[in-house]
Write a protein that holds these residues in place. Sequence first.
Motif, PDB file in Angstrom:
ATOM      1  N   LEU A 185       0.843  -1.193   0.000  1.00 42.49           N
ATOM      2  CA  LEU A 185       0.000   0.000   0.000  1.00 42.49           C
ATOM      3  C   LEU A 185       0.880   1.245   0.000  1.00 42.49           C
ATOM      4  N   ALA A 186       0.646   2.128  -0.955  1.00 40.45           N
ATOM      5  CA  ALA A 186       1.419   3.364  -1.051  1.00 40.45           C
ATOM      6  C   ALA A 186       0.929   4.346   0.010  1.00 40.45           C
ATOM      7  N   VAL A 187       1.729   4.540   1.046  1.00 37.06           N
ATOM      8  CA  VAL A 187       1.337   5.426   2.144  1.00 37.06           C
ATOM      9  C   VAL A 187       2.267   6.629   2.274  1.00 37.06           C
ATOM     10  N   GLY A 188       3.209   6.767   1.335  1.00 30.86           N
ATOM     11  CA  GLY A 188       4.116   7.900   1.378  1.00 30.86           C
ATOM     12  C   GLY A 188       5.084   7.810   2.536  1.00 30.86           C
ATOM     13  N   ALA A 189       5.351   8.947   3.141  1.00 32.37           N
ATOM     14  CA  ALA A 189       6.297   9.009   4.258  1.00 32.37           C
ATOM     15  C   ALA A 189       5.806  10.053   5.256  1.00 32.37           C
ATOM     16  N   GLY A 190       6.466  10.116   6.389  1.00 30.99           N
ATOM     17  CA  GLY A 190       6.117  11.137   7.370  1.00 30.99           C
ATOM     18  C   GLY A 190       4.717  10.984   7.917  1.00 30.99           C
ATOM     19  N   ALA A 191       3.955  12.078   7.911  1.00 31.39           N
ATOM     20  CA  ALA A 191       2.638  12.123   8.545  1.00 31.39           C
ATOM     21  C   ALA A 191       1.660  11.116   7.943  1.00 31.39           C
ATOM     22  N   THR A 192       1.690  10.931   6.614  1.00 32.23           N
ATOM     23  CA  THR A 192       0.746  10.000   5.992  1.00 32.23           C
ATOM     24  C   THR A 192       1.049   8.549   6.370  1.00 32.23           C
ATOM     25  N   LEU A 193       2.321   8.238   6.488  1.00 27.91           N
ATOM     26  CA  LEU A 193       2.713   6.893   6.913  1.00 27.91           C
ATOM     27  C   LEU A 193       2.308   6.642   8.365  1.00 27.91           C
ATOM     28  N   ILE A 194       2.583   7.621   9.205  1.00 29.65           N
ATOM     29  CA  ILE A 194       2.235   7.490  10.624  1.00 29.65           C
ATOM     30  C   ILE A 194       0.729   7.297  10.792  1.00 29.65           C
ATOM     31  N   ALA A 195      -0.057   8.071  10.057  1.00 30.00           N
ATOM     32  CA  ALA A 195      -1.517   7.951  10.135  1.00 30.00           C
ATOM     33  C   ALA A 195      -1.988   6.577   9.676  1.00 30.00           C
ATOM     34  N   ALA A 196      -1.374   6.060   8.611  1.00 30.91           N
ATOM     35  CA  ALA A 196      -1.760   4.740   8.091  1.00 30.91           C
ATOM     36  C   ALA A 196      -1.522   3.645   9.122  1.00 30.91           C
ATOM     37  N   MET A 197      -0.411   3.736   9.842  1.00 28.92           N
ATOM     38  CA  MET A 197      -0.120   2.732  10.875  1.00 28.92           C
ATOM     39  C   MET A 197      -1.021   2.926  12.093  1.00 28.92           C
ATOM     40  N   GLU A 198      -1.238   4.192  12.449  1.00 30.23           N
ATOM     41  CA  GLU A 198      -2.065   4.486  13.615  1.00 30.23           C
ATOM     42  C   GLU A 198      -3.497   4.020  13.414  1.00 30.23           C
ATOM     43  N   GLN A 199      -3.990   4.138  12.181  1.00 28.48           N
ATOM     44  CA  GLN A 199      -5.369   3.765  11.859  1.00 28.48           C
ATOM     45  C   GLN A 199      -5.524   2.301  11.468  1.00 28.48           C
ATOM     46  N   GLY A 200      -4.413   1.550  11.459  1.00 24.62           N
ATOM     47  CA  GLY A 200      -4.486   0.120  11.158  1.00 24.62           C
ATOM     48  C   GLY A 200      -4.617  -0.214   9.690  1.00 24.62           C
ATOM     49  N   LEU A 224       9.691   8.897  15.343  1.00 24.94           N
ATOM     50  CA  LEU A 224       8.363   9.373  15.730  1.00 24.94           C
ATOM     51  C   LEU A 224       7.414   8.202  16.000  1.00 24.94           C
ATOM     52  N   LEU A 225       7.474   7.168  15.165  1.00 28.13           N
ATOM     53  CA  LEU A 225       6.627   5.985  15.366  1.00 28.13           C
ATOM     54  C   LEU A 225       6.917   5.323  16.705  1.00 28.13           C
ATOM     55  N   GLU A 226       8.186   5.254  17.051  1.00 27.78           N
ATOM     56  CA  GLU A 226       8.562   4.649  18.331  1.00 27.78           C
ATOM     57  C   GLU A 226       8.197   5.560  19.499  1.00 27.78           C
ATOM     58  N   GLN A 227       8.430   6.843  19.322  1.00 25.66           N
ATOM     59  CA  GLN A 227       8.129   7.804  20.385  1.00 25.66           C
ATOM     60  C   GLN A 227       6.634   7.831  20.714  1.00 25.66           C
ATOM     61  N   LYS A 228       5.789   7.697  19.689  1.00 26.94           N
ATOM     62  CA  LYS A 228       4.343   7.714  19.882  1.00 26.94           C
ATOM     63  C   LYS A 228       3.784   6.356  20.297  1.00 26.94           C
ATOM     64  N   GLY A 229       4.656   5.336  20.351  1.00 27.62           N
ATOM     65  CA  GLY A 229       4.202   4.006  20.745  1.00 27.62           C
ATOM     66  C   GLY A 229       3.358   3.311  19.706  1.00 27.62           C
ATOM     67  N   ILE A 230       3.512   3.718  18.447  1.00 26.87           N
ATOM     68  CA  ILE A 230       2.704   3.148  17.366  1.00 26.87           C
ATOM     69  C   ILE A 230       3.338   1.889  16.789  1.00 26.87           C
ATOM     70  N   ALA A 231       4.656   1.893  16.652  1.00 27.58           N
ATOM     71  CA  ALA A 231       5.347   0.779  15.990  1.00 27.58           C
ATOM     72  C   ALA A 231       6.740   0.575  16.548  1.00 27.58           C
ATOM     73  N   SER A 232       7.286  -0.598  16.237  1.00 24.75           N
ATOM     74  CA  SER A 232       8.634  -0.962  16.683  1.00 24.75           C
ATOM     75  C   SER A 232       9.431  -1.477  15.489  1.00 24.75           C
ATOM     76  N   THR A 233      10.750  -1.490  15.623  1.00 23.23           N
ATOM     77  CA  THR A 233      11.613  -1.971  14.538  1.00 23.23           C
ATOM     78  C   THR A 233      11.471  -3.477  14.355  1.00 23.23           C
ATOM     79  N   PHE A 234      11.222  -3.882  13.122  1.00 18.69           N
ATOM     80  CA  PHE A 234      11.121  -5.295  12.765  1.00 18.69           C
ATOM     81  C   PHE A 234      12.385  -5.736  12.023  1.00 18.69           C
TER      82      PHE A 234
END
Length: 352
Positions: A183-198, A212-222
Amino acid sequence: MKLGRSTKLGLSVVMSLGLILGGCGTQASDKTASSVSPTAQAKLSKINIMVGGLEKIIYMPAKLTENLGYFAEEGLEVILTSQASGVNAEQALIAGEVQGVVGFYDHTIDMQAKGKMLQEVVQFAKNPGARIMVSNKKKDEIKGLADLKGRNIGITSSGASSHFLVNYLVTKGGNSTKDYVPLAVGAGATLIAAMEQGQVDVAWATQPTTALLEQKGIASTFIDLESQDGAKEALGGSYPASSLYMNADYVKANPEVVQCLANAFVKTLKFMSTHTAEEIADKLPKEYYAGDKDMYVKSLQSSLAMFTSDGKMPEGGPEKVLEVLTLFTPTLKDAKIDLSKTYTNEFVDKVK
């Protein structure tokens, strides 16, 4: 006023000739754009470079070079424009809309297989400088590459380097490129929103978005493709990534212009290798900090090791990139890629 194709071509030729005749500006170790002499300023000619995301740390040398005044010192007025994805920049280059792209080296191989000759002239980074991030809601389910099957995975855009490398990792896990949904989600804010919204379970991300993803508790390094050790473990070797590449015909016809660009970029890479992350950050626009300079400096510090200090292609790098691309694109085996035509150290070797 809208210019016709012939008029645009004429302007391009005039600009190129102006640079060739003027040559590179006088280099000075500590000059800034404001301190360039009137004589040097009189030589300034425009060249357009498109960047696959100016705010991304992987492409940071482009803006840093501008802000340090190194383009101006070389007699160049470089216009940097930003695109969310490297593939969009690549298309602009092929269409003749820009003279250069700051993007991943792998596009030169991919496009040669399609009959288009692009050439890397300055290599910025020795690895992708990215991480594959997994949603914290799904990290207990996704523990290995095989678990990527059936997942929605975020990439910057279709055909981008992020897409290439996600294809590789999925294939390496024993699946095929048809076993997941990119899924093309871009980078930065659009990517963060896509992960946050599932919308995506896993995503390709670069600094400072990963922090930012780690700081916000949204995602971790895989998967770590940012550190040299992590990239070698995941890809089996050095994978040269961010670079300056241009149309091969343009490079051949405008060696003086390309040399000026190489001089400027290599000088920046040397600056980066001899200054702290905070000193480098101070030379960049404040909006790049995403509201948190300390976090940005930490992100930059973790990324600095991936950059070259001389702009040269790492030995064995092109072969590794071709190997990775061939794993999920078998037709590349029959394309008879001439790697020697996808990059050159000719210009960086001449930088004093």
